[in-house]
Design an enzyme around this catalytic site. Structure first.
Site, short mmCIF file in Angstrom:
data_model
loop_
_atom_site.label_atom_id
_atom_site.label_comp_id
_atom_site.label_asym_id
_atom_site.label_seq_id
_atom_site.Cartn_x
_atom_site.Cartn_y
_atom_site.Cartn_z
N HIS A 126 0.86 -1.37 0.21
CA HIS A 126 -0.10 0.24 0.17
C HIS A 126 0.48 1.33 -0.20
O HIS A 126 0.59 2.61 -0.89
CB HIS A 126 -1.12 -0.10 1.17
CG HIS A 126 -2.31 -0.91 0.81
ND1 HIS A 126 -3.23 -0.42 -0.06
CD2 HIS A 126 -2.59 -1.58 1.61
CE1 HIS A 126 -3.65 -1.21 0.00
NE2 HIS A 126 -3.57 -2.20 1.37
N CYS A 181 2.45 -5.58 -21.93
CA CYS A 181 1.72 -5.02 -21.25
C CYS A 181 2.50 -5.20 -19.66
O CYS A 181 1.76 -5.47 -18.55
CB CYS A 181 0.08 -4.68 -21.24
SG CYS A 181 -0.19 -6.98 -20.68
#
Ligand code: PEP
Ligand code: MG
Length: 571
Positions: free
Chosen positions: A186, A497
């Site tokens: 996070h 990607c």
């Protein structure tokens, strides 16, 4: 004397400032209750309420900076305000516990309930619960306010929780360094969206750094220098100057397309994980989306999302890229992305029923998703983006044929044109069969995260084997060259990607190999754009020729780095 430490490069940028160490609140949960049960309940309730209110305020005050990512604090506020937690704490207090011990026990039981679900998403929520618990304990300990620096600092911690990261005053945070965590934790994600340099997973950090220790960090290389000497200070000052010059150049380039110095266009697109990513697009110069992940929609709830819910998300994604291509990938669930309503008891989930394999097994899920995609594309406003659809984890052309048949059925039922279709090349067998895949679809997109995992038999989330895979391994480069040739031989376009496209030297290698598009974390686009404009496609093709013949990835990297850094652009 200075000490050089190293961690995982987690958010680009360079910083030099004194350390501000955020320590975990120490609370004695063994101590006897100081007040009567009624008083302890009041203390516990007041602390829970204070944390709930302050989290709601935090969500609102950070909405402008973080967009929808600020919702995480509303979810945290819900934990603090959950009556079940208060009830559990009251029961403990009735049994003689202090408010501190009762709150700890209540949050821990709640956490244990979540952990039982044994899936990664829920385990993530368990860490969130610890975050809220610690805030309540901090209030009970009489602190209340988060630990925040008063002067510009590099914040140092064992691990920073989302609320700790968001509460840090942006203007005073030169950088973030954590002993634990990784680029996907996070704190790293928030640092990237706030543009703060960050290094995670720095072994020995807290032994080497105290409050006020001077630090120099580089979030692109993962270097952390503790107490830098004069020469190191000079070196980092130079890097900071280069960063400032880069930021100025990038601001000028934001509306320019990706191209090499000799004007070969390379589409630089964004990888979009969730709505939070859409809020980070501004100023990145993304030319569309090369990968919109849809897993979260399927992971977040106890049942599959409805067609309407899916349409709402796909529409948002399309509208975020006016006039550009938006490649939305069908659900890649299974393996490291398990969902509660599909029971897959597999010994080797990474090699099991995941991605398109699962979608073909659970045809009703695929039909619903394609219906939602086709409707979102068909009904999109004229200035929204153009839908393209891509399948993940495909290993054989006949799987792709089966999936394309479903696409045709859905399009016929919806009276819609078939969207531009593509397939991810992320399994070695698919890389080998690239040309046969390219005969069936309009584009291929290399998923380097999984391709490396499978090529090197090295679990992508296991730190102990992270040193093995390297996208610049000469033999891997040769394989990628074959994929590009296979795609182009069938007039398909081909891109990358996986995370590796955000590294400027690797991106340059991909362009040298002939890639048409590179899709990456949006904040990575500027650096790649800047690097590509300094070198011609011919220089890159030559460098790649040498790299493919090199004796190992280190030599290949050096050849490519020299090509990017040493180039004298002629345009
Ligand atoms: C990949 O594997 O490179 C990829 C882009 O897909 P994901 O990371 O979602 O598995
Ligand atoms: Mg993948």
């Amino acid at each position: 004397m200075s000490t050089a430490l190293e961690g995982r490069a987690s958010s680009p940028g360079v910083a030099m400032a004194d350390a501000f160490v955020v320590r975990k609140v120490q609370v004695d949960t063994e101590a006897e209750a100081a007040g009567t049960p009624e008083e302890e309940k009041e203390r516990a309730d007041a602390a829970l309420e204070q944390v709930e209110e302050s989290l709601v305020e935090l969500a609102e005050s950070k909405r402008e900076d973080l967009g929808d990512e600020a919702d995480i604090f509303l979810a945290h506020a819900d934990f603090a305000g959950d009556p079940e937690i208060a009830d559990m704490a009251h029961e403990q207090i009735d049994d003689g516990a202090s408010a501190e011990a009762a709150v700890t026990a209540a949050f821990d039981s709640f956490r244990a309930l979540l952990e039982k679900s044994a899936d990664e998403y829920m385990a993530g929520r368990a860490a969130d619960i610890d975050d809220v618990r610690d805030q309540v304990l901090a209030v009970l300990a009489g602190g209340g306010d988060a630990q925040v620096p008063t002067a510009r600092s590099v914040v140092v911690a064992h691990e920073l929780t989302p609320s700790q990261t968001a509460r840090l005053p942006r203007e005073l945070i030169a950088g973030v360094v954590c002993a634990a965590g990784s680029p996907t934790s996070h704190a790293a994600i928030l640092s990237r969206s706030l543009g703060i340099p960050a290094v995670m997973g720095v072994v020995g950090l807290l032994d080497a750094v105290a409050d006020g220790t001077p630090l120099a960090i580089d979030g692109s290389s993962g270097e952390v220098v503790v107490d830098p000497d004069d020469a190191e200070r000079e070196e980092f000052s130079q890097r900071i100057k280069q960063e400032e010059a880069l930021a100025e150049r990038l601001a000028e380039l934001v509306d320019e397309p990706g191209r090499t110095a000799d004007d070969r266009h390379v589409e630089l697109a964004a990888n979009v994980n969730d709505e939070g990513t859409l809020d980070t697009l501004e100023g990145t110069g993304a030319e569309g989306a090369g990968l919109v992940r849809t897993e979260l929609l399927f992971l977040e709830h106890d049942e599959p999302p409805s067609v309407e819910d899916q349409i709402a998300w796909y529409r948002k994604a399309l509208e975020a890229f006016p006039g550009q291509r938006v490649v939305i990938r069908t659900m890649d669930i299974g393996a490291d992305k398990p969902v509660p309503y599909i029971d897959l008891d597999e010994e080797n989930p990474a090699l099991g029923v995941r991605g398109l394999r699962l979608a073909l097994d659970r045809r009703e899920l695929l039909v619903d998703q394609l219906t939602a995609l086709v409707r979102a594309g068909r009904d999109a406003s004229p200035d929204a983006g153009r839908l393209a659809v891509m399948f993940p984890m495909v290993s054989r052309p006949d799987e792709l044929d089966a999936a394309l048949a479903v696409v045709d059925e859905v399009c016929a039922a919806e009276g819609a044109e078939r969207p531009e279709m593509g397939v991810m090349i992320e399994v070695p067998s698919a890389a080998l069969a690239a040309r046969r895949f390219a005969q069936r679809v309009e584009f291929l997109s290399l998923g380097t995260n999984d391709l490396l995992q499978y090529l090197f038999a090295a679990d992508r989330v296991l730190a102990g084997v992270a040193h093995l895979p390297d996208i610049l391994d000469p033999d891997v480069l040769r394989l990628i060259r074959d994929v590009v040739e296979g795609a182009h031989a069938e007039d398909a376009w081909v891109g990358v990607c996986g995370e590796s496209a955000a590294d400027p030297v690797q991106a340059a290698a991909f362009v040298g190999l002939g890639m048409d598009e590179l899709s990456m974390t949006p904040t990575g686009i500027g650096r790649v754009k800047d690097a590509l404009r300094r070198v011609t496609s011919t220089q890159l093709a030559e460098a790649v020729e040498h790299a493919v013949a090199a004796d190992g990835p280190e030599t290949a990297r050096k050849i490519l780095t020299d090509a990017v850094e040493g180039a004298t652009p002629d345009a």
